[in-house]
Every structure is written in structure tokens, then in C-alpha cells.
Design a protein around this motif. Structure first.
Motif, PDB file in Angstrom:
ATOM      1  N   UNK A 189      37.861 -50.480  50.507  1.00 47.78           N
ATOM      2  CA  UNK A 189      36.962 -49.768  49.602  1.00 47.78           C
ATOM      3  C   UNK A 189      37.320 -48.303  49.451  1.00 47.78           C
ATOM      4  N   UNK A 190      37.367 -47.530  50.553  1.00 44.86           N
ATOM      5  CA  UNK A 190      37.770 -46.116  50.423  1.00 44.86           C
ATOM      6  C   UNK A 190      39.171 -45.934  49.861  1.00 44.86           C
ATOM      7  N   UNK A 191      40.102 -46.830  50.226  1.00 45.65           N
ATOM      8  CA  UNK A 191      41.461 -46.705  49.699  1.00 45.65           C
ATOM      9  C   UNK A 191      41.478 -46.886  48.180  1.00 45.65           C
ATOM     10  N   UNK A 192      40.649 -47.769  47.662  1.00 43.84           N
ATOM     11  CA  UNK A 192      40.605 -47.986  46.217  1.00 43.84           C
ATOM     12  C   UNK A 192      40.145 -46.717  45.498  1.00 43.84           C
ATOM     13  N   UNK A 193      39.121 -46.060  46.044  1.00 39.91           N
ATOM     14  CA  UNK A 193      38.671 -44.803  45.447  1.00 39.91           C
ATOM     15  C   UNK A 193      39.741 -43.722  45.562  1.00 39.91           C
ATOM     16  N   UNK A 194      40.435 -43.685  46.695  1.00 39.12           N
ATOM     17  CA  UNK A 194      41.508 -42.695  46.871  1.00 39.12           C
ATOM     18  C   UNK A 194      42.626 -42.933  45.863  1.00 39.12           C
ATOM     19  N   UNK A 195      42.956 -44.207  45.625  1.00 41.11           N
ATOM     20  CA  UNK A 195      44.019 -44.506  44.665  1.00 41.11           C
ATOM     21  C   UNK A 195      43.595 -44.116  43.256  1.00 41.11           C
ATOM     22  N   UNK A 196      42.324 -44.321  42.917  1.00 40.66           N
ATOM     23  CA  UNK A 196      41.828 -43.866  41.619  1.00 40.66           C
ATOM     24  C   UNK A 196      41.989 -42.354  41.503  1.00 40.66           C
ATOM     25  N   UNK A 197      41.708 -41.626  42.595  1.00 41.12           N
ATOM     26  CA  UNK A 197      41.887 -40.183  42.583  1.00 41.12           C
ATOM     27  C   UNK A 197      43.337 -39.797  42.348  1.00 41.12           C
ATOM     28  N   UNK A 198      44.257 -40.528  42.968  1.00 40.85           N
ATOM     29  CA  UNK A 198      45.690 -40.253  42.768  1.00 40.85           C
ATOM     30  C   UNK A 198      46.061 -40.443  41.305  1.00 40.85           C
ATOM     31  N   UNK A 220      43.372 -59.049  53.098  1.00 40.85           N
ATOM     32  CA  UNK A 220      42.069 -59.666  52.807  1.00 40.85           C
ATOM     33  C   UNK A 220      42.277 -61.095  52.315  1.00 40.85           C
ATOM     34  N   UNK A 221      43.329 -61.295  51.518  1.00 43.66           N
ATOM     35  CA  UNK A 221      43.615 -62.630  50.985  1.00 43.66           C
ATOM     36  C   UNK A 221      44.209 -63.552  52.042  1.00 43.66           C
ATOM     37  N   UNK A 222      45.014 -63.032  52.959  1.00 42.72           N
ATOM     38  CA  UNK A 222      45.814 -63.869  53.851  1.00 42.72           C
ATOM     39  C   UNK A 222      45.247 -64.017  55.257  1.00 42.72           C
ATOM     40  N   UNK A 280      36.075 -53.486  43.599  1.00 38.39           N
ATOM     41  CA  UNK A 280      34.998 -53.200  44.550  1.00 38.39           C
ATOM     42  C   UNK A 280      34.013 -54.361  44.617  1.00 38.39           C
ATOM     43  N   UNK A 281      33.724 -54.980  43.480  1.00 38.07           N
ATOM     44  CA  UNK A 281      32.809 -56.120  43.475  1.00 38.07           C
ATOM     45  C   UNK A 281      33.398 -57.299  44.238  1.00 38.07           C
ATOM     46  N   UNK A 282      34.695 -57.539  44.087  1.00 41.07           N
ATOM     47  CA  UNK A 282      35.325 -58.663  44.786  1.00 41.07           C
ATOM     48  C   UNK A 282      35.396 -58.424  46.284  1.00 41.07           C
ATOM     49  N   UNK A 283      35.514 -57.161  46.698  1.00 40.55           N
ATOM     50  CA  UNK A 283      35.500 -56.851  48.134  1.00 40.55           C
ATOM     51  C   UNK A 283      34.142 -57.150  48.740  1.00 40.55           C
ATOM     52  N   UNK A 284      33.095 -57.021  47.937  1.00 44.94           N
ATOM     53  CA  UNK A 284      31.767 -57.352  48.437  1.00 44.94           C
ATOM     54  C   UNK A 284      31.646 -58.817  48.805  1.00 44.94           C
ATOM     55  N   UNK A 285      32.386 -59.670  48.103  1.00 43.76           N
ATOM     56  CA  UNK A 285      32.388 -61.087  48.453  1.00 43.76           C
ATOM     57  C   UNK A 285      33.343 -61.364  49.604  1.00 43.76           C
ATOM     58  N   UNK A 286      34.462 -60.644  49.631  1.00 46.42           N
ATOM     59  CA  UNK A 286      35.314 -60.642  50.806  1.00 46.42           C
ATOM     60  C   UNK A 286      36.290 -61.777  50.962  1.00 46.42           C
ATOM     61  N   UNK A 317      40.029 -59.650  58.798  1.00 46.28           N
ATOM     62  CA  UNK A 317      39.677 -59.571  57.377  1.00 46.28           C
ATOM     63  C   UNK A 317      38.529 -58.587  57.147  1.00 46.28           C
ATOM     64  N   UNK A 318      37.550 -58.602  58.046  1.00 42.65           N
ATOM     65  CA  UNK A 318      36.418 -57.676  57.917  1.00 42.65           C
ATOM     66  C   UNK A 318      36.888 -56.236  58.018  1.00 42.65           C
ATOM     67  N   UNK A 319      37.787 -55.951  58.965  1.00 45.60           N
ATOM     68  CA  UNK A 319      38.346 -54.603  59.073  1.00 45.60           C
ATOM     69  C   UNK A 319      39.057 -54.198  57.787  1.00 45.60           C
ATOM     70  N   UNK A 320      39.825 -55.123  57.227  1.00 42.85           N
ATOM     71  CA  UNK A 320      40.581 -54.808  56.021  1.00 42.85           C
ATOM     72  C   UNK A 320      39.653 -54.542  54.839  1.00 42.85           C
ATOM     73  N   UNK A 321      38.557 -55.285  54.742  1.00 39.12           N
ATOM     74  CA  UNK A 321      37.590 -55.032  53.673  1.00 39.12           C
ATOM     75  C   UNK A 321      36.995 -53.637  53.816  1.00 39.12           C
ATOM     76  N   UNK A 322      36.689 -53.235  55.051  1.00 33.38           N
ATOM     77  CA  UNK A 322      36.136 -51.901  55.279  1.00 33.38           C
ATOM     78  C   UNK A 322      37.119 -50.806  54.883  1.00 33.38           C
ATOM     79  N   UNK A 323      38.417 -51.049  55.083  1.00 31.44           N
ATOM     80  CA  UNK A 323      39.435 -50.054  54.743  1.00 31.44           C
ATOM     81  C   UNK A 323      39.703 -50.034  53.246  1.00 31.44           C
TER      82      UNK A 323
END
Length: 334
Positions: A195-204, A179-181, A247-253, A187-193
Motif C-alpha cells: 500500500x505505501x509503496x503504491x503511493x510512493x510510486x505514484x509520487x515518483x 502477494x500473488x505467489x 489499493x482496492x485489490x490489496x484490500x482483498x489480498x 502474504x500479509x506482510x507484503x500487503x502491508x508493504x
């Protein structure tokens, strides 16, 4: 008052492992994302974002392993004896990934898919077995009697879970790095991926945080006894804040914010593991002071480490500064 040499070396090894997790984490994470990004041009851009720096990232793994051997030889022998199989499999994964990294650009189009598969497979194998080693390390080792050097089976449920969990963590590091690079469609694809990965990592992190104290009373006492409970309570609170800001920063992208918040999440997870294990270098019984080598060896190698580490940091910082900025399709570093 003299220097506490075992403590100094423990700090160095913890720092080296943390640097490896961060730097090779997003590097391996890029390989893990290949199944989600099918376009060959996009894959080339993904690899180009780390092409100038990827092989230097593993310097920290070498430093951590060599430091463990030099400073804590007893612990090194125990860990290597108990975890030789997953460690060897991890190294094999890194070899496959490294070869594929170089060869995929040189292969004819018909063979590119095989090298992409090797790049993904090597990244997945290396990451999974790093997580397995971590889980088995948390389970502990026998340090006396006929079973000296034996650890809880590295194929037991908890190490397998931590192996799968590290796939999620490295994937999140990799996708926020992209997303940064990168920009545009990738970049749009990476932003879509992301969000769910962040929630999954929180679950881990949540599962590990519940599983370890339930399985190990010593860890439960470390976290939930008074006044430790007050001192360590900010760690889970900061995890929640970091996830919210991610999650908020991903909204800006745009920008580095998603990657920086992911780094904070990873650092908090790493800190939690450190709190659970300290001061054991081969849990549940062997502390850093009991496993330390002779003071003469610790002092001699410490001088070398204090000379080398600033050089590594300077080289690494300069490399990332020179190759800053976004990478676009059809462009790369030369």
C-alpha cells in the motif's frame, strides 16, 4: 510500399526493454524487499517464487542491447560513451546478485546472512543504476562538435532521482508478485508493504511528469500542445484508475489482481516516457531514422529477430505456466 526498417527495429527494442522492466523488475524487487522481511524462512520462500525463471528474465536485456547495437550503431556508441560508468556498475550489481542467488542456498547458516546482504546489495545497485541510465538518457546527449557522446552528468539530480524512483517501482512489482505467489504471514506482510509503496510510486511518477517538461521545452510541447493534450490526457487518468484498483485489490489480498494493476501502472509510466522521447533514439537531436544502420544490415538482423522472439516468448510463457501457483515454506521447485 516497403517496410520501415528503423521503425520496426525501434518497436522491437521498445518491446524488449518493456519485457525486461516487467520480468526482471519484480525479480530485482524481491531482493530489494529483504530488509523488510527478516525471517530466513520467508526469505527462502521469496527467492523460491522466482528460482525457476529469474535467469531467463535477463534475456530481454540482452536482446534490447544487442538490438540497439545492430540497428542503431550511432546511438549505441553515444549512449555507451556517455553512460559507461553507470552501465558497468549496473552489470556488477547483476553479477553480485546472481552469484548470491545461487550461493545463499548452499552456504552454511552462519554465512547465509552475508549472501543475503549480497543479494540485497546487488539488487539495489543494479536497480539504482538502471534508473540513473534512464534519467541521463532523458537529459540527452551531445551529437555533434567536440563534446559528441557527452551527456548531462549521470550524477546530476534528475538521474539520481530516477534511480531512487526505480527502486520504488521495482519494489512495488516485487511485493505484488509476492502477494500473488505466497500465502499466510508472508502474504500479509507484503500487503502491508504494498500500500505505501503504491503511493510512493505514484509520487515518483508525478515528480517525473512535472520535472521533465519543466527541464525540457521539447517534452512540454509534446504533452501540452493542441491536439496532443487531448490524445495524451488519458494517460494520467488511467494512472489514477490503476492506483485506485490496486489499493482496492490489496484490500482483498488474494489473487493476481494487485500484480496486474501494478503492471498497468508500470506500463503507463513506460508509455509516458515513450511519448516524451519519440522518435529520438539519442535525444535531443538524433532520431531513429538518422541513427539507423544500413538497410541491408537492418533487414538481415530483422529476419533473425523475428525468428528468435517467438521462441523466447514461447519458452517464457511455458516456464511461467509450468511453475504457476503459490510457493509455501518448506516447499520449492525442483
Amino acid at each position: 510500399m516497403g517496410i520501415d526498417l528503423p521503425l520496426a527495429w525501434a518497436v522491437i527494442i521498445l518491446f524488449a526493454v518493456m519485457m525486461y522492466v516487467v520480468m526482471d523488475g519484480f525479480d530485482l524487487g524481491i531482493g530489494l524487499l529483504f530488509p523488510f522481511i527478516r525471517d530466513r524462512g520467508d526469505r527462502d520462500v521469496m527467492v523460491n517464487t522466482v528460482a525457476p525463471v529469474w535467469d531467463g528474465n535477463e534475456t530481454w536485456l540482452v536482446l534490447g542491447g544487442a538490438g540497439l547495437l545492430a540497428a542503431f550503431p550511432t546511438a549505441y556508441a553515444l549512449v555507451l560513451q556517455a553512460l559507461s560508468v553507470p552501465i558497468v556498475l549496473m552489470l556488477i550489481g547483476l553479477v553480485f546478485r546472481g552469484v548470491a542467488f545461487e550461493f545463499r542456498f548452499k552456504a552454511p547458516p552462519a554465512a547465509r546472512g552475508r549472501w543475503d546482504l549480497a543479494f540485497w546489495g546487488g539488487s539495489a545497485v543494479a536497480t539504482f543504476f538502471q534508473g540513473v541510465v534512464l534519467g541521463a538518457f532523458l537529459n540527452g546527449f551531445a551529437v555533434s562538435g567536440p563534446d559528441t557522446g557527452a551527456g548531462a552528468s549521470w550524477l546530476s539530480p534528475f538521474p539520481v532521482f530516477t534511480g531512487l524512483g526505480l527502486l520504488v517501482g521495482y519494489g512495488l512489482l516485487g511485493v505484488t508478485w509476492l502477494v500473488m505467489k505466497t500465502g499466510g504471514r508472508l502474504q500479509t506482510k507484503c500487503i502491508d508493504i504494498a500500500g505505501p509503496l503504491a503511493w510512493a510510486f505514484l509520487g515518483v511518477l508525478a515528480v517525473v511528469s512535472v520535472w521533465t517538461p519543466l527541464a525540457h521545452p521539447r517534452i512540454a510541447e509534446r504533452w501540452f500542445s493542441y491536439p496532443n493534450l487531448l490524445w495524451f490526457a488519458p494517460v494520467p487518468l488511467l494512472v489514477g484508475v490503476a492506483l485506485w484498483r490496486l489499493q482496492a485489490s490489496l484490500g482483498r489480498g488474494f489473487g493476481a489482481a494487485p500484480f496486474l494493476w501494478t503492471l498497468l501502472l508500470v506500463f503507463l509510466g513506460y508509455s509516458g516516457l515513450g511519448i516524451s522521447l519519440w522518435p529520438f533514439v539519442a535525444p535531443p537531436d538524433l532520431t531513429i531514422w538518422e541513427a539507423a544502420g544500413p538497410p541491408q544490415s537492418l533487414g538481415f538482423t530483422l529476419v533473425g529477430a523475428l525468428l528468435v522472439i517467438p521462441m523466447i516468448l514461447a519458452y517464457t510463457g511455458w516456464s511461467y505456466w509450468v511453475f504457476r501457483g503459490k510457493v509455501r515454506a518448506g516447499e520449492g521447485y525442483h
